[in-house]
Design a protein around this motif. Sequence first.
Motif, PDB file in Angstrom:
ATOM      1  N   VAL A 178       0.875  -1.246  -0.012  1.00 16.28           N
ATOM      2  CA  VAL A 178      -0.028  -0.108  -0.055  1.00 16.28           C
ATOM      3  C   VAL A 178       0.798   1.360  -0.235  1.00 16.28           C
ATOM      4  O   VAL A 178       1.953   1.075   0.366  1.00 16.28           O
ATOM      5  CB  VAL A 178      -0.732  -0.005   1.247  1.00 16.28           C
ATOM      6  N   ALA A 179       0.427   2.512  -0.308  1.00 16.72           N
ATOM      7  CA  ALA A 179       0.940   3.656  -0.378  1.00 16.72           C
ATOM      8  C   ALA A 179       0.345   4.658  -0.040  1.00 16.72           C
ATOM      9  O   ALA A 179      -0.869   5.044   0.189  1.00 16.72           O
ATOM     10  CB  ALA A 179       1.561   3.740  -1.908  1.00 16.72           C
ATOM     11  N   ALA A 180       1.248   5.888  -0.156  1.00 21.51           N
ATOM     12  CA  ALA A 180       0.434   7.206   0.491  1.00 21.51           C
ATOM     13  C   ALA A 180       0.831   8.336  -0.247  1.00 21.51           C
ATOM     14  O   ALA A 180       2.107   8.360  -0.852  1.00 21.51           O
ATOM     15  CB  ALA A 180       0.370   7.599   1.814  1.00 21.51           C
ATOM     16  N   PHE A 181       0.088   9.311  -0.651  1.00 25.93           N
ATOM     17  CA  PHE A 181       0.593  10.561  -1.407  1.00 25.93           C
ATOM     18  C   PHE A 181       0.473  11.577  -0.415  1.00 25.93           C
ATOM     19  O   PHE A 181      -0.566  11.871   0.233  1.00 25.93           O
ATOM     20  CB  PHE A 181      -0.250  10.931  -2.700  1.00 25.93           C
ATOM     21  N   VAL A 182       1.245  12.420  -0.336  1.00 21.56           N
ATOM     22  CA  VAL A 182       0.942  13.821   0.616  1.00 21.56           C
ATOM     23  C   VAL A 182       1.327  14.924  -0.315  1.00 21.56           C
ATOM     24  O   VAL A 182       2.081  14.973  -1.259  1.00 21.56           O
ATOM     25  CB  VAL A 182       2.119  14.043   1.839  1.00 21.56           C
ATOM     26  N   GLY A 183       0.510  16.063  -0.223  1.00 21.25           N
ATOM     27  CA  GLY A 183       0.757  17.447  -0.842  1.00 21.25           C
ATOM     28  C   GLY A 183       2.188  17.886  -0.734  1.00 21.25           C
ATOM     29  O   GLY A 183       2.947  18.253  -1.477  1.00 21.25           O
ATOM     30  N   SER A 184       2.487  18.015   0.645  1.00 25.76           N
ATOM     31  CA  SER A 184       3.910  18.536   1.163  1.00 25.76           C
ATOM     32  C   SER A 184       4.086  18.209   2.469  1.00 25.76           C
ATOM     33  O   SER A 184       3.169  18.095   3.155  1.00 25.76           O
ATOM     34  CB  SER A 184       3.902  20.150   1.001  1.00 25.76           C
ATOM     35  N   HIS A 185       5.489  17.771   2.748  1.00 28.35           N
ATOM     36  CA  HIS A 185       5.719  17.417   4.167  1.00 28.35           C
ATOM     37  C   HIS A 185       5.724  18.619   4.923  1.00 28.35           C
ATOM     38  O   HIS A 185       5.759  18.398   6.304  1.00 28.35           O
ATOM     39  CB  HIS A 185       7.372  16.973   4.169  1.00 28.35           C
ATOM     40  N   ARG A 186       5.445  19.968   4.519  1.00 30.46           N
ATOM     41  CA  ARG A 186       5.342  21.136   5.144  1.00 30.46           C
ATOM     42  C   ARG A 186       3.789  21.414   5.764  1.00 30.46           C
ATOM     43  O   ARG A 186       3.578  22.237   6.617  1.00 30.46           O
ATOM     44  CB  ARG A 186       5.632  22.201   4.358  1.00 30.46           C
ATOM     45  N   PHE A 187       2.956  20.514   5.103  1.00 31.00           N
ATOM     46  CA  PHE A 187       1.621  20.619   5.735  1.00 31.00           C
ATOM     47  C   PHE A 187       1.310  19.761   6.868  1.00 31.00           C
ATOM     48  O   PHE A 187       1.357  18.394   6.778  1.00 31.00           O
ATOM     49  CB  PHE A 187       0.646  20.359   4.423  1.00 31.00           C
ATOM     50  N   HIS A 188       1.060  20.202   7.744  1.00 31.68           N
ATOM     51  CA  HIS A 188       1.097  19.251   9.221  1.00 31.68           C
ATOM     52  C   HIS A 188      -0.094  18.365   9.113  1.00 31.68           C
ATOM     53  O   HIS A 188       0.096  17.295   9.695  1.00 31.68           O
ATOM     54  CB  HIS A 188       0.908  20.470  10.146  1.00 31.68           C
ATOM     55  N   GLY A 189      -1.184  18.803   8.482  1.00 33.60           N
ATOM     56  CA  GLY A 189      -2.298  17.703   8.420  1.00 33.60           C
ATOM     57  C   GLY A 189      -1.932  16.640   7.491  1.00 33.60           C
ATOM     58  O   GLY A 189      -2.375  15.490   7.801  1.00 33.60           O
ATOM     59  N   HIS A 190      -1.157  16.881   6.320  1.00 43.03           N
ATOM     60  CA  HIS A 190      -0.887  15.826   5.549  1.00 43.03           C
ATOM     61  C   HIS A 190       0.033  14.915   6.491  1.00 43.03           C
ATOM     62  O   HIS A 190      -0.150  13.729   6.087  1.00 43.03           O
ATOM     63  CB  HIS A 190      -0.251  16.310   4.112  1.00 43.03           C
ATOM     64  N   GLU A 191       1.100  15.398   7.086  1.00 41.55           N
ATOM     65  CA  GLU A 191       2.062  14.688   7.715  1.00 41.55           C
ATOM     66  C   GLU A 191       1.352  13.971   8.868  1.00 41.55           C
ATOM     67  O   GLU A 191       1.761  12.614   9.024  1.00 41.55           O
ATOM     68  CB  GLU A 191       3.031  15.657   8.426  1.00 41.55           C
ATOM     69  N   LEU A 192       0.251  14.502   9.512  1.00 43.78           N
ATOM     70  CA  LEU A 192      -0.295  13.531  10.564  1.00 43.78           C
ATOM     71  C   LEU A 192      -1.042  12.405   9.941  1.00 43.78           C
ATOM     72  O   LEU A 192      -1.255  11.528  10.537  1.00 43.78           O
ATOM     73  CB  LEU A 192      -1.313  14.693  11.365  1.00 43.78           C
ATOM     74  N   ARG A 193      -1.879  12.758   8.832  1.00 45.60           N
ATOM     75  CA  ARG A 193      -2.456  11.774   8.202  1.00 45.60           C
ATOM     76  C   ARG A 193      -1.675  10.597   7.847  1.00 45.60           C
ATOM     77  O   ARG A 193      -1.967   9.498   7.854  1.00 45.60           O
ATOM     78  CB  ARG A 193      -3.293  12.337   6.721  1.00 45.60           C
ATOM     79  N   GLU A 194      -0.558  10.940   7.046  1.00 51.30           N
ATOM     80  CA  GLU A 194       0.583   9.870   6.675  1.00 51.30           C
ATOM     81  C   GLU A 194       0.908   9.074   8.040  1.00 51.30           C
ATOM     82  O   GLU A 194       1.153   7.725   8.094  1.00 51.30           O
ATOM     83  CB  GLU A 194       1.707  10.373   5.997  1.00 51.30           C
ATOM     84  N   ILE A 195       1.096   9.886   9.085  1.00 50.63           N
ATOM     85  CA  ILE A 195       1.621   9.085  10.490  1.00 50.63           C
ATOM     86  C   ILE A 195       0.698   8.041  10.854  1.00 50.63           C
ATOM     87  O   ILE A 195       0.806   6.923  11.163  1.00 50.63           O
ATOM     88  CB  ILE A 195       1.921  10.075  11.445  1.00 50.63           C
ATOM     89  N   GLY A 196      -0.549   8.513  10.763  1.00 51.44           N
ATOM     90  CA  GLY A 196      -1.613   7.726  11.392  1.00 51.44           C
ATOM     91  C   GLY A 196      -1.934   6.838  10.418  1.00 51.44           C
ATOM     92  O   GLY A 196      -2.260   5.622  10.845  1.00 51.44           O
ATOM     93  N   HIS A 208      -1.469  12.098 -11.130  1.00 51.69           N
ATOM     94  CA  HIS A 208      -1.565  11.440 -12.595  1.00 51.69           C
ATOM     95  C   HIS A 208      -0.326  10.656 -12.630  1.00 51.69           C
ATOM     96  O   HIS A 208      -0.133   9.549 -12.862  1.00 51.69           O
ATOM     97  CB  HIS A 208      -2.372  11.965 -13.538  1.00 51.69           C
ATOM     98  N   GLU A 209       0.736  11.395 -12.971  1.00 49.68           N
ATOM     99  CA  GLU A 209       1.978  10.586 -13.200  1.00 49.68           C
ATOM    100  C   GLU A 209       2.510   9.845 -12.151  1.00 49.68           C
ATOM    101  O   GLU A 209       3.017   8.721 -12.495  1.00 49.68           O
ATOM    102  CB  GLU A 209       2.689  11.771 -13.693  1.00 49.68           C
ATOM    103  N   ALA A 210       2.590  10.359 -10.708  1.00 54.01           N
ATOM    104  CA  ALA A 210       2.710   9.339  -9.935  1.00 54.01           C
ATOM    105  C   ALA A 210       2.135   8.249  -9.775  1.00 54.01           C
ATOM    106  O   ALA A 210       2.778   7.224  -9.306  1.00 54.01           O
ATOM    107  CB  ALA A 210       2.851  10.197  -8.644  1.00 54.01           C
ATOM    108  N   THR A 211       0.927   8.430 -10.088  1.00 52.17           N
ATOM    109  CA  THR A 211       0.206   7.134 -10.058  1.00 52.17           C
ATOM    110  C   THR A 211       0.429   6.062 -10.990  1.00 52.17           C
ATOM    111  O   THR A 211       0.595   4.810 -10.820  1.00 52.17           O
ATOM    112  CB  THR A 211      -1.446   7.253  -9.936  1.00 52.17           C
ATOM    113  N   LEU A 212       0.589   6.643 -12.144  1.00 52.55           N
ATOM    114  CA  LEU A 212       0.940   5.582 -13.279  1.00 52.55           C
ATOM    115  C   LEU A 212       2.516   5.100 -12.948  1.00 52.55           C
ATOM    116  O   LEU A 212       2.885   3.931 -13.213  1.00 52.55           O
ATOM    117  CB  LEU A 212       1.177   6.339 -14.396  1.00 52.55           C
ATOM    118  N   ASP A 213       3.337   5.849 -12.488  1.00 54.63           N
ATOM    119  CA  ASP A 213       4.663   5.403 -12.031  1.00 54.63           C
ATOM    120  C   ASP A 213       4.627   4.444 -10.754  1.00 54.63           C
ATOM    121  O   ASP A 213       5.263   3.404 -10.944  1.00 54.63           O
ATOM    122  CB  ASP A 213       5.483   6.708 -11.757  1.00 54.63           C
TER     123      ASP A 213
END
Length: 343
Positions: free
Chosen positions: A192-210, A238-243
Amino acid sequence: MTRRPTIADLARASGVSVATVDRVLNGRHPVREETARRVYDAAKAIGYHAVGLLRQRVFEDLPQFRLGFLLQKPEQSFYKALAKEIENAALAVTHVRAVPQVDFVASSTPQGIIEKLKAMAARNQAIALVSPDYPAVTAAVEDLRDRGIPVVALLSDFAAGVREAYVGLNNQKVGRTAAWMIAKAAKRPGKVAAFVGSHRFHGHELREIGFRSYFRENAPEFEVLDTMVNLDTPEITHEATLDLLQRHPDVLGFYVCGGGMEGAISAIREERLEGKLLVVVNELTPESRTALADETLLMAISTPASALARESVNLMIGAIDREAASVPGQTFLPFDIYTPENI
């Protein structure tokens, strides 16, 4: 095409005469406050076109609170809907005149955000914004606080200890919920995998951590791949998903922690993998609703935009009315879960 409500429709809806509605609209003669508010409430309920003018007439003697909202990605459906909910929340306030200014950042760089903040601070008494967590942004928020302009963090926290409050979801729980859904829906363990918008977005980081912590704690037989950054853009996603699919053709699914889900949806359809991957995204939009309907997506975790807007407006008015909070607060809103069976 739906007929636009007329002044006669408004009179019937508010239980007064057309002449009374005319007096409220044009301020020709004094009208009891109770009657004027009833006309205003009816105008909101039926979608009368001059509701803004009515609000001005009804609340012109009330104190005015100028509230600035700085959002991300004006082209995204979620932020368009949130901007509308902010306007509705301001209109719903009756004890003061809440005047919202909604703007968007063209760039999520520290300088781009700070420039917008400075411009907004010149016109507003409080500001709420969605922002990555940069030291330079924290310094700018601290400067605004010292000038008596409280700042509220929306959706993703930043400037901890400096901002007035955070309003949004418990993002770690959101990430764990996404992982729980994928683990329960999978017929076998796998990648399984995860995408974040930016590691500077605290909310994205917390979602990835969870997301990672759930698998580590409850489903260690799954392999969580390295996290990918998509800058919240559909094109990169799109490109990252194909990759991802090319490098790991056996991947079971993934979670888009931030924006850009439209790119993931288009990539899955391009590869004709609808219903074959376990994909979780954030927010129920026209795009995610359609993708849930054809089972391109497994689940969408959605922010209650109207509740977010109401809570933010009320917090900002309260912060203007008093001195800065001695302990910066946070408000966690309950999130909604959508699957192909309940959209």
